[in-house]
Write a protein that holds these residues in place. Structure first.
Motif, PDB file in Angstrom:
ATOM      1  N   GLN A  23       0.825  -1.210   0.000  1.00 49.90           N
ATOM      2  CA  GLN A  23       0.000   0.000   0.000  1.00 49.90           C
ATOM      3  C   GLN A  23       0.861   1.263   0.000  1.00 49.90           C
ATOM      4  OE1 GLN A  23      -3.434  -0.309   2.684  1.00 49.90           O
ATOM      5  NE2 GLN A  23      -3.667   1.921   2.643  1.00 49.90           N
ATOM      6  N   TYR A  26       1.979   2.064   3.126  1.00 44.69           N
ATOM      7  CA  TYR A  26       0.799   2.568   3.854  1.00 44.69           C
ATOM      8  C   TYR A  26       0.746   4.097   3.890  1.00 44.69           C
ATOM      9  CZ  TYR A  26       0.363  -2.273   5.335  1.00 44.69           C
ATOM     10  OH  TYR A  26       0.239  -3.642   5.341  1.00 44.69           O
ATOM     11  N   SER A  31      -6.622   1.709  -0.005  1.00 46.69           N
ATOM     12  CA  SER A  31      -6.059   0.396  -0.345  1.00 46.69           C
ATOM     13  C   SER A  31      -6.588  -0.087  -1.695  1.00 46.69           C
ATOM     14  CB  SER A  31      -6.398  -0.622   0.745  1.00 46.69           C
ATOM     15  OG  SER A  31      -7.798  -0.763   0.885  1.00 46.69           O
ATOM     16  N   THR A  34      -4.162   1.359  -4.338  1.00 48.64           N
ATOM     17  CA  THR A  34      -2.862   0.688  -4.387  1.00 48.64           C
ATOM     18  C   THR A  34      -2.999  -0.762  -4.841  1.00 48.64           C
ATOM     19  OG1 THR A  34      -3.070   0.259  -2.003  1.00 48.64           O
ATOM     20  CG2 THR A  34      -1.748   2.159  -2.673  1.00 48.64           C
TER      21      THR A  34
END
Length: 400
Positions: A23, A26, A31, A34
């Motif tokens: 991701q 992050y 999400s 990604t």
């Protein structure tokens, strides 16, 4: 004459895929975004590598990496049968997992055709993991005050718990630990990649099963290494670390898990997991077809699947490791899991010990955690492809 900078576009592409697998470390809040980018990159890489250049030798065992396609269809059919869930909803929900496994083929090909080798991949992982690890620790130290990483967080042992994926970090951990024990030069980078994963497991992810598996595999690694002073030194340090950890909260809880006494465990999830295991086993033992193929893959966006699978009651397959997988795919998947892991573990023991220990780590945590073969990232495919790399054995006489 100026030195030329050699750029390996294959490793760069793999690095980009891994970045979006995680991701974007992050750093992205979505999400879905990604995951979509990751899927597009994986498909592009697959098509480009597989349909260009010379073909590599196809082995009989390669069929095992095509089997997930079969499981996607059988689980989608069973979900349609049990929950009236549309077939396409079951298939599309598993697209990331099946593509991650299929990535074995292009990675194996670029290794087999000498475009990259295992050291290239390990160096790539080290570079990515250094940035990733620093971001994880920054988020841990600032806690909930400022959000850097868009990832699920909870509280355990009166401190923040961050649910980050550490598959690629653990690959680096075993690579460097094996190198140190094999009498290679000890440097700051090796120490960094041995200490930080342990700290992440104990302080940040705080999964009791994952910590227990890490302790057991690390001890096994040290015991099965060649006899030398590093082995006994590391064994002594590991023993001391285990003794000290038993006085911490997580250490006491791990001891409780081993002894089966969960009475004093704080933030205990064992009860809901036990209810989940009983439910999953009950569902797949209804008749022979459910035993073989499971109860089907649940797409929680389909209301009937959401309620009939007990998602609304906090029972999640992801919290129940192998039992959740059995619920999705039945005992057919368990047989497949045993076959592919035995095959790869045997090859890894002969060629790449670091891969052997990495895969063993996932197996030992399978009771409540998904094994690496069932992750939506290419870590499993990456290490399996590395196992097929032909390595020349260096004898003691050659070293001298």
């Amino acid at each position: 004459m100026k030195n030329k900078i050699i750029i390996n576009y294959y490793t760069m592409f793999l690095g980009l895929i891994i970045f979006f697998n995680l991701q974007g470390f992050y750093l992205f809040s979505s999400s879905l975004f990604t995951d979509s980018i990751s899927l597009i990159l994986e498909i592009t890489f697959f098509v480009f590598v597989m349909f260009s250049g010379n073909n590599t030798t196809i082995q009989k065992s390669d069929i095992l990496f095509i089997m997930p396609i079969v499981f996607v269809f059988t689980s989608s059919i069973m979900a349609n049968f049990d929950y009236l869930q549309p077939l396409w909803m079951g298939i599309i929900a598993q697209r990331s997992w099946v593509m991650s496994i299929l990535m074995f083929f292009p990675i194996k090909k670029i290794i087999g055709t000498k475009k990259v080798n295992s050291n290239d991949i390990y160096k790539l992982l080290d570079k990515l993991n250094i940035v990733y690890i620093f971001l994880i620790f920054i988020q841990y130290f600032i806690g909930d005050h400022v959000t850097i990483l868009h990832v699920l967080t909870k509280e355990r042992y009166d401190n923040i718990r961050i649910y980050v994926t550490i598959s690629f970090i653990m690959i680096s951990y075993f690579v460097h630990l094996v190198r140190i024990i094999e009498r290679k030069k000890i440097n700051f980078k090796s120490i960094f990649f041995i200490i930080t994963p342990i700290l992440i497991q104990f302080l940040i992810t705080k999964s009791r099963m994952a910590v227990l598996a890490l302790i057991l595999v690390t001890i096994f690694l040290i015991l099965t290494s060649q006899r030398n002073y590093r082995k006994y030194s590391l064994l002594g340090v590991a023993t001391l670390g285990i003794v000290i950890s038993l006085f911490t909260t997580i250490g006491k809880e791990i001891l409780s898990l081993i002894t089966g006494n969960n009475i004093n465990i704080t933030d205990d999830t064992s009860q809901i997991r036990e209810i989940g295991r009983e439910f999953f086993l009950r569902q797949i033992n209804i008749d022979w077809i459910h035993k073989v193929f499971g109860a089907g893959y649940v797409n929680i966006n389909w209301g009937q699947s959401f309620f009939m699978s007990q998602y609304d009651k906090g029972i999640y397959p992801a919290d129940n490791g192998i039992f959740g997988i059995l619920f999705y795919y039945g005992y057919f998947f368990l047989i497949y899991l045993i076959i592919i892991y035995v095959l790869i573990l045997i090859k890894a023991w002969e060629r790449h010990k670091e891969v052997f220990y990495f895969l063993l780590l996932g197996i030992l945590g399978i009771f409540s955690l998904y094994p690496d073969i069932y992750m939506n990232n290419i870590a499993f495919s990456l290490v399996c492809a590395i196992v097929y790399e032909k390595r020349e054995k260096i004898t003691f006489e050659r070293i001298k």
